[in-house]
Design a protein around this motif. Structure first.
Motif, PDB file in Angstrom:
ATOM      1  N   UNK A 282      42.383  46.281  38.852  1.00  0.00           N
ATOM      2  CA  UNK A 282      43.333  45.338  39.439  1.00  0.00           C
ATOM      3  C   UNK A 282      42.998  45.074  40.900  1.00  0.00           C
ATOM      4  N   UNK A 283      42.669  46.105  41.640  1.00  0.00           N
ATOM      5  CA  UNK A 283      42.319  45.963  43.052  1.00  0.00           C
ATOM      6  C   UNK A 283      40.943  46.574  43.274  1.00  0.00           C
ATOM      7  N   UNK A 284      39.880  45.856  42.924  1.00  0.00           N
ATOM      8  CA  UNK A 284      38.539  46.416  43.000  1.00  0.00           C
ATOM      9  C   UNK A 284      38.056  46.539  44.439  1.00  0.00           C
ATOM     10  N   UNK A 285      37.044  47.369  44.692  1.00  0.00           N
ATOM     11  CA  UNK A 285      36.479  47.469  46.044  1.00  0.00           C
ATOM     12  C   UNK A 285      35.788  46.168  46.436  1.00  0.00           C
ATOM     13  N   UNK A 286      35.595  45.998  47.724  1.00  0.00           N
ATOM     14  CA  UNK A 286      35.030  44.747  48.226  1.00  0.00           C
ATOM     15  C   UNK A 286      33.606  44.525  47.740  1.00  0.00           C
ATOM     16  N   UNK A 287      32.876  45.611  47.447  1.00  0.00           N
ATOM     17  CA  UNK A 287      31.503  45.467  46.978  1.00  0.00           C
ATOM     18  C   UNK A 287      31.430  44.835  45.593  1.00  0.00           C
ATOM     19  N   UNK A 288      32.554  44.829  44.864  1.00  0.00           N
ATOM     20  CA  UNK A 288      32.547  44.217  43.544  1.00  0.00           C
ATOM     21  C   UNK A 288      32.370  42.702  43.622  1.00  0.00           C
TER      22      UNK A 288
ATOM     23  N   UNK B 146      41.184  39.128  47.251  1.00  0.00           N
ATOM     24  CA  UNK B 146      40.749  37.916  46.564  1.00  0.00           C
ATOM     25  C   UNK B 146      40.509  38.164  45.086  1.00  0.00           C
ATOM     26  N   UNK B 147      40.982  39.318  44.588  1.00  0.00           N
ATOM     27  CA  UNK B 147      40.859  39.634  43.174  1.00  0.00           C
ATOM     28  C   UNK B 147      41.884  38.828  42.375  1.00  0.00           C
ATOM     29  N   UNK B 148      41.446  38.261  41.256  1.00  0.00           N
ATOM     30  CA  UNK B 148      42.336  37.462  40.412  1.00  0.00           C
ATOM     31  C   UNK B 148      43.512  38.294  39.921  1.00  0.00           C
ATOM     32  N   UNK B 149      43.263  39.509  39.455  1.00  0.00           N
ATOM     33  CA  UNK B 149      44.339  40.353  38.928  1.00  0.00           C
ATOM     34  C   UNK B 149      45.288  40.803  40.032  1.00  0.00           C
ATOM     35  N   UNK B 150      44.741  41.109  41.217  1.00  0.00           N
ATOM     36  CA  UNK B 150      45.599  41.538  42.320  1.00  0.00           C
ATOM     37  C   UNK B 150      46.544  40.416  42.752  1.00  0.00           C
TER      38      UNK B 150
ATOM     39  N   UNK C  41      39.322  36.113  52.270  1.00  0.00           N
ATOM     40  CA  UNK C  41      40.466  36.758  51.651  1.00  0.00           C
ATOM     41  C   UNK C  41      41.474  35.697  51.198  1.00  0.00           C
ATOM     42  N   UNK C  42      42.307  36.100  50.253  1.00  0.00           N
ATOM     43  CA  UNK C  42      43.312  35.187  49.724  1.00  0.00           C
ATOM     44  C   UNK C  42      44.673  35.570  50.263  1.00  0.00           C
ATOM     45  N   UNK C  43      45.373  34.618  50.820  1.00  0.00           N
ATOM     46  CA  UNK C  43      46.725  34.847  51.328  1.00  0.00           C
ATOM     47  C   UNK C  43      47.701  34.364  50.279  1.00  0.00           C
TER      48      UNK C  43
END
Length: 389
Positions: free
Chosen positions: A250-256, A100-104, A1-3
């Motif tokens: 913007x906030x995709x599911x983890x399976x993405x 860890x989504x770029x857009x999020x 995950x990204x902090x």
């Protein structure tokens, strides 16, 4: 995950000493795993009555031994990583997203008061069908590229030099290979040589082998984690480029996150560590095997080819490449209040410049030859009330 939090570079879990502890724990974990199970091959026993060496039947020749010190060091490595993870959770006040989504992450960064400037039209966008490569847009990836080349060259030189050596001098495990018809034994012991620590030390400490294995394996672990950064950048760019066609959440599911870049890197990390565990083993003795070293060379050549493809690939489409640069994403995205974002032509600005930006629906493609700019509307974004919890 990204902090992501205010002053993330000064944030405790992101400091240099936290990274050193994390790297040490990771190296201890991988190094210990390679030496926990020791494969013991009994070739035979000496018969005093017959005064000769008697070979042991193949079906009863192998057994395994558990290295208790390796289990202890494995626990220490896991404990160090758990301490860093716990520190991240304790010091996570003010974290705006764990995604860890770029857009999020870019949207969370847009809440920063320092970025809430007045709306303005950014410089003219380069309207072209082929975008810059990762190597051109982010020259710092050159370090990882050179690192992979160095490891590939190192294993090439090692395999060639060691192969010439055993062809001239022979190797210690030739009796095992000649005696056993098992493919596993051939893979593990062909071209194998070993060195007893007793040649250097009067009393061999039990932890010496684990420390040698950890030091050697830490280089492999560090190289793989550096290469993983390129795979993550490539994955983020692939997700970003979906804005021009099918859109991107913007906030995709983890399976993405399960994409070819992720699966390829997971496979490489597992196979490389497995091959390294056979190529160089430091338990009660220091052992080297030829075939696993050749396999490592082949794996790093494949990794080098994948790295070259990723850093030199020039993505097609009029959507500018970002390669994970949050500031660039904030320049191109002017609407965030949608679950799925699309990017394209948003009409004429009235001064001969057309507007390129984002919306919650499919937009028209950019017109060839037209001049485009982007509208920065970060001031209009209001962070949610729970973002500081």
């Amino acid at each position: 995950m990204t902090v992501l939090s205010d002053g993330s570079r000064r944030h405790g879990p992101n400091s240099w000493y936290a990274n050193v502890v994390s790297l040490l724990g990771l190296a201890l974990t991988h190094g210990s795993l390679s030496t926990i199970v020791v494969n013991v091959v009994v070739i035979g026993t000496w018969n005093d009555k017959a005064n000769k060496f008697q070979f042991t039947p193949a079906e009863t020749a192998d057994f395994i031994d558990i290295n208790c010190f390796a289990v202890i060091f494995l626990g220490v490595g896991i404990l160090l990583q758990a301490c860093v993870s716990t520190c991240c959770l304790i010091c996570s006040r003010g974290v705006k997203t764990w995604s860890n989504s770029l857009l999020a992450i870019a949207k969370a960064r847009s809440y920063d008061e320092k970025l809430n400037t007045e709306s303005y039209t950014s410089p003219v966008l380069p309207n072209r069908e082929i975008q810059s490569s990762m190597l051109d847009a982010a020259p710092q990836v050159q370090f990882v590229r050179r690192l992979v080349w160095c490891f590939s060259g190192l294993f090439m030189a090692w395999s060639l030099g060691y192969g010439i050596y055993i062809a001239v001098k022979g190797y210690d495990m030739d009796n095992v290979v000649a005696w056993s018809q098992d493919v596993q034994q051939y893979w593990q012991f062909y071209g194998g040589t070993w060195m007893d620590y007793g040649r250097l030390l009067k009393s061999t400490p039990y932890w010496l082998g684990i420390m040698i294995q950890t030091i050697l394996q830490s280089f492999i672990t560090f190289a793989l984690h550096c290469v993983e950064l390129l795979f993550k950048i490539s994955r983020d760019e692939a997700s970003w480029r979906c804005l021009q066609s099918t859109g991107s959440e913007i906030d995709p599911p983890i399976l993405s996150n399960i994409q070819w870049q992720t699966m390829m890197m997971m496979t490489f990390k597992a196979v490389v560590q497995w091959a390294f565990g056979y190529a160089f083993t430091a338990d009660e003795t220091f052992n080297i095997a030829l075939l696993p070293a050749i396999a490592l060379m082949g794996l790093f050549i494949c990794l080098m080819a994948a790295t070259e493809y990723m850093v030199k690939k020039r993505p097609r489409g009029t959507l500018p490449a970002t390669y994970g640069a949050f500031d660039r994403v904030l320049e191109l995205v002017d609407e965030w209040d949608h679950k799925r974002l699309f990017w394209g032509d948003k009409g004429d600005l009235g001064d001969g410049t057309r507007l390129a930006g984002t919306a919650g629906r499919r937009l028209a493609d950019l017109k060839p030859g037209a001049v485009y700019g982007c509208l920065d509307n970060r001031k209009a974004i209001t962070p949610p009330e729970t973002s500081q919890d």
